[in-house]
Scaffold this active site. Structure first.
Site, short mmCIF file in Angstrom:
data_model
loop_
_atom_site.label_atom_id
_atom_site.label_comp_id
_atom_site.label_asym_id
_atom_site.label_seq_id
_atom_site.Cartn_x
_atom_site.Cartn_y
_atom_site.Cartn_z
N ASP A 150 -13.07 33.58 37.21
CA ASP A 150 -12.64 32.33 37.85
C ASP A 150 -12.98 32.36 39.34
O ASP A 150 -13.50 31.38 39.90
CB ASP A 150 -11.13 32.13 37.64
CG ASP A 150 -10.67 30.77 38.12
OD1 ASP A 150 -11.40 29.78 37.88
OD2 ASP A 150 -9.60 30.68 38.75
N TYR A 163 -4.56 36.38 32.83
CA TYR A 163 -3.95 35.06 32.61
C TYR A 163 -3.03 35.05 31.38
O TYR A 163 -2.61 33.99 30.93
CB TYR A 163 -5.04 34.02 32.36
CG TYR A 163 -5.66 33.40 33.58
CD1 TYR A 163 -6.09 34.16 34.65
CD2 TYR A 163 -5.85 32.02 33.64
CE1 TYR A 163 -6.70 33.58 35.74
CE2 TYR A 163 -6.45 31.43 34.74
CZ TYR A 163 -6.88 32.22 35.79
OH TYR A 163 -7.48 31.63 36.87
N ASP A 203 -15.83 43.41 43.76
CA ASP A 203 -16.04 43.19 45.21
C ASP A 203 -17.53 43.21 45.53
O ASP A 203 -18.04 42.36 46.28
CB ASP A 203 -15.26 44.23 46.04
CG ASP A 203 -15.35 45.65 45.47
OD1 ASP A 203 -15.84 45.81 44.34
OD2 ASP A 203 -14.94 46.60 46.16
#
Ligand code: GGG
Length: 357
Positions: A247, A139, A223
Site C-alpha cells: 500500500d 491488515y 526501505d
C-alpha cells in the site's frame, strides 16, 4: 446481448463525484463495442450511511453484493464524520476479506504527456505492477486494547501470515512475471527486522521460485525498495509485497507516474468464487471534495481493469487508449496534472475519444 451486473459503491468524498463519471466512460466503451451492456446498481454505503444507520454497510451487504459480476468502488473515509479505522474496516476491508480478494493488482506506468517528478524519465521508462497481498498481513485486524484508560494501557496489532495466504499471492505474482516480457519479480519484506513473519515469507518465496526457473527473482527490503522506486524505477517489472508495504509503495508508484489521480487497482479473487472489486488507489480526498476537480482517470482506468477481468478486452483497451490520448493531448487535465479542467470535462474528453475510436 451479454449483460454484466455491476454493483457501484461511490463511498465517500471524491468517490461520490468520480464513480458516476467512471460509469459514463464504461457505458461509452460498452456502447462502442456493441456486444455487451452494464447493468449498474448504486449502493449508498459509506460514512453518510454510517451517520444514519450506525454501520458502513448493511449486515447482509456481502450477500447482496454476491449476486453481482463485479464491484466498482470509489473511495472510503471521511474522518469528520467517522474515524478512519471504522470506515476502512467497516466497508472496504469487509469486502476485500469477505470475498477473499487476496490479490490486489496496482500497475504503475508513466502515460504520454504526463511529467514524472523524476528527472530524465520518459513514458515507457516506468512500467511495473505491484502485487499486493490483500487479505492478511498487517491488515488482518488481529489485536486489541488491554487496560483501557489506565496508565498500563496496551495496544496490540498482530500481523497474520499463513502459508496458504502467502503462497497463493506469491504464486500469482510468479505467473504474472512469467507472462511479461522481462520476467522479473522482486519480493519485498523487512525480514531482517521482522524475524518471524517475513522470514517465513522469504522461505515460501524461495520454495515457489524453484517452480519458475524462467523468472529472475530478487529479495529487497522495503526501505531499499522505497528508494529504488524513486531512483531506479526502470529496473522494476513485477513486485510482490505484503498488505501494508505494498500500500505504501504504490503511493510512491502514483507519485512517480505524475499523480495518484491516475493510479488504478483491482482487488481480485482469481478463482472467481466471489465478485472482484475495482477502485482507484487514491482515497476520498476530503480536501478537494465538492470542488469538482478530482481526476477521473484513476476511476476510469480501474473500470478498464474491471472490463478486462470480465473478459471484455476490447472495451478495456478502448478506455486505456482514450486515457493515453487525453493525457498526450494535454488539453483537458485536472489540476493535479497542472491543468484547469473539471472532473466532468475530463470525463467528457475521455468519452469523446472512446466514441471516436
Ligand atoms: N479507493 C481507495 C480508498 O478509498 N482508499 C482508502 C484507503 O485508505 N485505503 C487503504 C487501503 O487500500 O489499504
Amino acid at each position: 446481448m451479454r449483460t454484466y451486473r455491476i454493483a457501484v459503491i461511490p463511498g465517500d468524498g471524491v468517490g461520490k463525484e468520480l464513480a458516476p463519471e467512471g460509469v459514463r466512460a464504461l457505458d461509452a466503451a460498452a456502447a462502442r463495442c456493441g456486444s455487451f451492456r452494464l447493468a449498474c446498481e448504486y449502493f449508498p454505503w459509506g460514512c453518510d450511511y454510517y451517520v444514519e444507520h450506525g454501520t458502513m454497510m448493511p449486515a447482509d451487504g456481502l450477500d447482496v453484493l454476491k449476486a453481482f459480476d463485479a464491484i466498482y468502488f470509489g473511495a472510503v473515509g471521511y474522518p469528520a464524520l467517522v474515524p478512519d479505522d471504522v470506515s476502512l474496516h467497516g466497508l472496504l476491508l469487509k469486502i476485500r476479506l469477505g470475498f477473499d480478494q487476496y490479490v490486489c493488482l496496482r500497475p504503475s506506468s508513466l502515460l504520454p504527456g504526463v511529467a514524472s517528478p523524476l528527472a530524465g524519465v520518459a513514458p515507457g521508462d516506468i512500467d511495473f505492477v505491484v502485487v499486493r497481498e490483500n487479505t492478511e498481513g498487517e491488515y488482518a485486524g488481529a489485536g486489541g486494547r488491554v487496560h483501557p484508560g489506565q496508565p498500563l494501557e496496551l495496544a496490540l496489532e498482530t500481523s497474520v501470515f499463513t502459508r496458504a495466504g502467502v503462497s497463493r499471492v506469491i504464486r500469482y505474482a510468479f505467473e504474472l512475471a512469467r507472462s511479461r516480457p522481462r520476467k522479473l519479480l522482486a519480493s519485498v519484506t523487512k525480514s531482517n527486522a521482522q524475524k518471524h513473519t517475513l522470514t517465513f515469507w522469504d522461505e515460501i518465496f524461495e520454495e515457489i521460485a524453484r517452480d519458475y526457473p524462467d523468472v529472475k527473482t530478487e529479495r529487497v527490503l522495503v526501505d531499499a525498495m522505497a528508494a529504488r522506486f524513486v531512483l531506479r524505477p526502470r529496473s522494476l517489472d513485477v513486485v510482490v509485497a505484503s498488505n501494508l508495504f505494498a500500500d505504501i509503495l504504490t503511493d510512491i508508484g502514483g507519485a512517480i507516474t505524475g499523480s495518484l489521480g491516475l493510479a488504478a487497482s483491482a482487488n481480485i479473487n482469481p478463482e472467481r468464487l466471489y465478485p472482484s472489486m475495482f477502485e482507484p488507489v487514491h482515497g476520498s480526498a476530503p480536501d478537494i471534495y465538492g470542488k469538482g476537480i478530482a481526476n477521473p482517470i484513476a476511476m476510469a482506468a480501474s473500470g478498464a481493469m474491471m472490463l478486462d477481468f470480465l473478459g471484455e478486452k476490447h472495451a478495456a483497451a478502448l478506455i486505456d487508449a482514450a486515457i493515453r490520448s487525453v493525457t498526450a493531448a494535454g488539453e483537458t487535465l485536472t489540476p493535479d496534472l497542472g491543468g484547469a479542467a473539471t472532473t466532468t470535462q475530463t470525463a467528457d474528453a475521455l468519452i469523446e475519444k472512446i466514441n471516436a475510436a
